[in-house]
Design an enzyme around this catalytic site. Sequence first.
Site, mmCIF file in Angstrom:
data_model
loop_
_atom_site.group_PDB
_atom_site.id
_atom_site.type_symbol
_atom_site.label_atom_id
_atom_site.label_comp_id
_atom_site.label_asym_id
_atom_site.label_seq_id
_atom_site.Cartn_x
_atom_site.Cartn_y
_atom_site.Cartn_z
ATOM 1 N N HIS A 94 0.817 -1.347 0.085
ATOM 2 C CA HIS A 94 0.019 0.000 -0.080
ATOM 3 C C HIS A 94 0.857 1.332 -0.086
ATOM 4 C CE1 HIS A 94 -3.271 -2.677 0.855
ATOM 5 N NE2 HIS A 94 -2.906 -2.894 1.943
ATOM 6 N N HIS A 257 3.049 -8.119 1.589
ATOM 7 C CA HIS A 257 2.204 -8.751 2.359
ATOM 8 C C HIS A 257 1.250 -9.709 1.559
ATOM 9 C CE1 HIS A 257 -0.125 -5.346 2.642
ATOM 10 N NE2 HIS A 257 -1.258 -5.902 2.780
ATOM 11 N N ARG A 276 -0.928 -4.410 -6.417
ATOM 12 C CA ARG A 276 -0.938 -6.089 -6.314
ATOM 13 C C ARG A 276 0.273 -6.621 -7.024
ATOM 14 N NH1 ARG A 276 -6.320 -4.912 -6.583
ATOM 15 N NH2 ARG A 276 -7.477 -5.559 -4.922
#
Length: 395
Positions: A94, A257, A276
């Site tokens: 993010h 993650h 992603r």
Amino acid sequence: MYPLIGHVQRYDWGSTDAIPAILGGNPDGTPWAEYWLGAHPKAPSTLSDGTPLDQWLAYHPDELGGPSREAFGDRLPFLLKILSADHALSIQAHPSREQAERGFAAENEAGVAVDAPNRIFRDDWPKPEMIVALTDFAALCGFRDPSSSLVLLSGLGKVGGLDEVLAPLSEDNGLAKVVATVLSGDASVVSVVEGVVSASRRYLEEGTDEAVRGLASTAVELWEDHPGDPSILVALLMNRVQLASGQQIHLGAGTMHAYLGGTGVEIMANSDNVLRGGLTSKYIDVKALLNHANMVPEPCVGEYAQQISPGVGLYHTEFPEFRLWVLKDHDETLDLPATKLGRILLVTEGQLVAHCGTDDCELSRGQSVWLAAGDEVRVTGQGCGFLASVGVDAS
């Protein structure tokens, strides 16, 4: 103090039974991946009269609390969820606030629709997050030291082409080079990953080293759900963390993650920005991911809440968008913290009763309530709950 009704999100990686059990519903054979509690415009929670929480707060912004409004304006800055995964979520990272603001403005200027499948920045907010395990919970979190990864992967035995793909790990900025190569989608890389998975299956039949077996299990599990996905090799360079009930990990900007399986309570900034890198059918922009992700080793260890008073534990993070307390093991009345801020209380076990002035609200497992800033709330009963608020100082 208003009872809240959240929204179920049915993503294909979700489990079919855990969230219905918590909410007191009946499984219907479809995945119940997440249960959202908050004011996200995509799926705001509703008050008992059907009013969406975001609409309610637009007309009653004082309920957010002065410290929250000063930091974030008239918007609830956090989103609370129950998350339950039977399959791995995508490998992702993010952006920071600065990166999100810059990326959101650039895509707007380029004319990319906010709901377009190839849109990366859907708002101008960062998305730090934390997951607290309710069951055993497996996750990938950050990269382990490359030398350790080389030792573990060599434990699988000889795999054709693997040494060549991993050779840059001994160089400066080697992780970034390897990740870029692997995510390129080159057919030769896919062949190497298939060889790693085959070697992992053999090792699980006869190998004895527990660390290598853990790596091999990850490879096989991910291949079964995402056959042919080269990002599996990226996953094998990451820390695998096994959380026990009550433990948390928190993830700041840039930390790669992926959640692998289990049920937990998740809290995050009220954002939809995801970069992603694999294990998904959704849009992937490798260049954008590499520009924003931390391509350096970083440890990841599960942590329990710090007890701040009898029956009240605080999960440590440094993110201003959210803060999370756990309420459990209490025999007496608890005074809830963060009175100057708007809060959401979610019960995950047993039953709690929230008292505010002459108003009482009984909460069974799976039920939640919005607590406005200024509400001095006491809790009684035998149960476990989570209290979410903004992370800014409200002393």
